[in-house]
Write a protein that holds these residues in place. Structure first.
Motif, PDB file in Angstrom:
ATOM      1  N   LEU A  31       0.662  -1.327   0.048  1.00  0.00           N
ATOM      2  CA  LEU A  31       0.020  -0.071   0.130  1.00  0.00           C
ATOM      3  C   LEU A  31       0.710   1.325  -0.140  1.00  0.00           C
ATOM      4  O   LEU A  31       0.442   2.162  -0.635  1.00  0.00           O
ATOM      5  CB  LEU A  31      -0.901  -0.096   1.117  1.00  0.00           C
ATOM      6  CG  LEU A  31      -1.926  -1.293   1.092  1.00  0.00           C
ATOM      7  CD1 LEU A  31      -2.890  -1.051   2.444  1.00  0.00           C
ATOM      8  CD2 LEU A  31      -2.641  -1.301   0.093  1.00  0.00           C
ATOM      9  N   VAL A  36      -1.177   3.676  -2.737  1.00  0.00           N
ATOM     10  CA  VAL A  36      -2.791   3.674  -2.454  1.00  0.00           C
ATOM     11  C   VAL A  36      -2.922   4.664  -1.510  1.00  0.00           C
ATOM     12  O   VAL A  36      -4.298   5.200  -1.580  1.00  0.00           O
ATOM     13  CB  VAL A  36      -3.191   2.220  -2.111  1.00  0.00           C
ATOM     14  CG1 VAL A  36      -4.579   1.896  -1.790  1.00  0.00           C
ATOM     15  CG2 VAL A  36      -2.603   1.143  -3.180  1.00  0.00           C
ATOM     16  N   ILE A  87      -5.404  -4.214  -6.247  1.00  0.00           N
ATOM     17  CA  ILE A  87      -5.433  -2.488  -6.140  1.00  0.00           C
ATOM     18  C   ILE A  87      -6.519  -2.280  -7.393  1.00  0.00           C
ATOM     19  O   ILE A  87      -6.373  -2.515  -8.245  1.00  0.00           O
ATOM     20  CB  ILE A  87      -4.038  -1.982  -6.372  1.00  0.00           C
ATOM     21  CG1 ILE A  87      -3.196  -2.549  -5.208  1.00  0.00           C
ATOM     22  CG2 ILE A  87      -4.234  -0.189  -6.535  1.00  0.00           C
ATOM     23  CD1 ILE A  87      -1.832  -2.200  -5.282  1.00  0.00           C
ATOM     24  N   CYS A 144      -6.970   5.305  -6.057  1.00  0.00           N
ATOM     25  CA  CYS A 144      -6.934   3.729  -6.030  1.00  0.00           C
ATOM     26  C   CYS A 144      -7.470   3.187  -4.433  1.00  0.00           C
ATOM     27  O   CYS A 144      -7.243   4.086  -3.627  1.00  0.00           O
ATOM     28  CB  CYS A 144      -5.814   3.105  -6.216  1.00  0.00           C
ATOM     29  SG  CYS A 144      -5.337   3.100  -8.149  1.00  0.00           S
ATOM     30  N   PHE A 146      -8.161  -0.689  -2.227  1.00  0.00           N
ATOM     31  CA  PHE A 146      -7.462  -2.214  -2.478  1.00  0.00           C
ATOM     32  C   PHE A 146      -8.465  -2.982  -1.650  1.00  0.00           C
ATOM     33  O   PHE A 146      -9.319  -2.745  -0.965  1.00  0.00           O
ATOM     34  CB  PHE A 146      -6.249  -2.146  -1.678  1.00  0.00           C
ATOM     35  CG  PHE A 146      -6.104  -2.463  -0.360  1.00  0.00           C
ATOM     36  CD1 PHE A 146      -5.841  -3.549   0.229  1.00  0.00           C
ATOM     37  CD2 PHE A 146      -6.499  -1.281   0.470  1.00  0.00           C
ATOM     38  CE1 PHE A 146      -5.888  -3.842   1.739  1.00  0.00           C
ATOM     39  CE2 PHE A 146      -6.497  -1.527   1.999  1.00  0.00           C
ATOM     40  CZ  PHE A 146      -6.154  -2.792   2.497  1.00  0.00           C
TER      41      PHE A 146
END
Length: 211
Positions: A31, A36, A87, A144, A146
């Protein structure tokens, strides 16, 4: 050298503890490296004798811990084939899938005093590979999110809906679009082989990340 079965010393539980601790570190690092979440929510820590980035965000940390708490019984019973960090872009389409393929031998031949240090060395090598994976991956689009998927063996899949390890944190069947990615390329990152577990890590990356 001693040969043990999976039942000896609660072998499955030992493997599950080791792998879940590793996966927690790996997910945080993915991450961070793949941006992210903002870098400001991460803090440098030391795991496996190397520096890693771990989130300080309570809700994110709780989600990762709850997910792995649910995964743990499957690893313990050798019923988890893959753990996948997906992702997703703003439209909830996958742009990258970090796939951890896991397999465990039925028998274990070890010298117990060297087992854990050997496994730690191997896991350290995987973590180091994740930390530099952005060099072989294209940038992701902004915004984005996840999710974490678990691929189970068929027998386990039939019982999944009955298993609810954490209240209000049930298993659900993954969306087809999260499992399959059109026009992707596969990038091998690292393979590790030890007496207690084998793991292969690769990334599936969508060829066209921006629409």
């Amino acid at each position: 050298m001693t040969t043990l079965t999976r039942q000896d010393l609660n072998f499955g539980q030992v493997v599950a503890d080791i792998l879940c601790e590793f996966l927690e570190v790996a997910i945080h690092l993915i991450l961070y490296v793949r941006e992210v979440y903002p870098s400001g929510i991460f803090q440098k820590r030391k795991k496996y004798n190397v520096p890693v980035q771990m989130s300080c965000h309570p809700e994110l940390n709780q989600y990762i811990q709850d997910t792995l708490h649910c995964v743990k019984p499957l690893i313990e019973k050798n019923e988890a084939e893959k753990v996948v960090v997906v992702i997703l872009d703003k439209e909830h389409h996958p742009v990258e899938r970090f796939v951890f393929e896991i397999s465990q031998p039925p028998l274990l031949s070890i010298s117990s005093e060297t087992l854990l240090s050997h496994v730690e060395q191997l896991l350290r090598a995987v973590i180091l590979k994740i930390s530099v994976c952005d060099a072989v991956l294209d940038n992701n689009p902004p915004g984005c999110t996840f999710t974490v998927l678990v691929h189970t063996r068929e027998a386990a899949a039939r019982n999944m809906e009955k298993i609810q390890v954490i209240k209000d944190f049930p298993w659900i069947v993954a969306d087809e679009q999260e499992v399959h990615m059109q026009g992707s390329r596969l990038i091998p990152l690292k393979t590790m082989t030890s007496d207690i577990v084998k793991m292969q890590l690769y990334v599936e990356e969508r060829a066209q990340k921006t629409s």
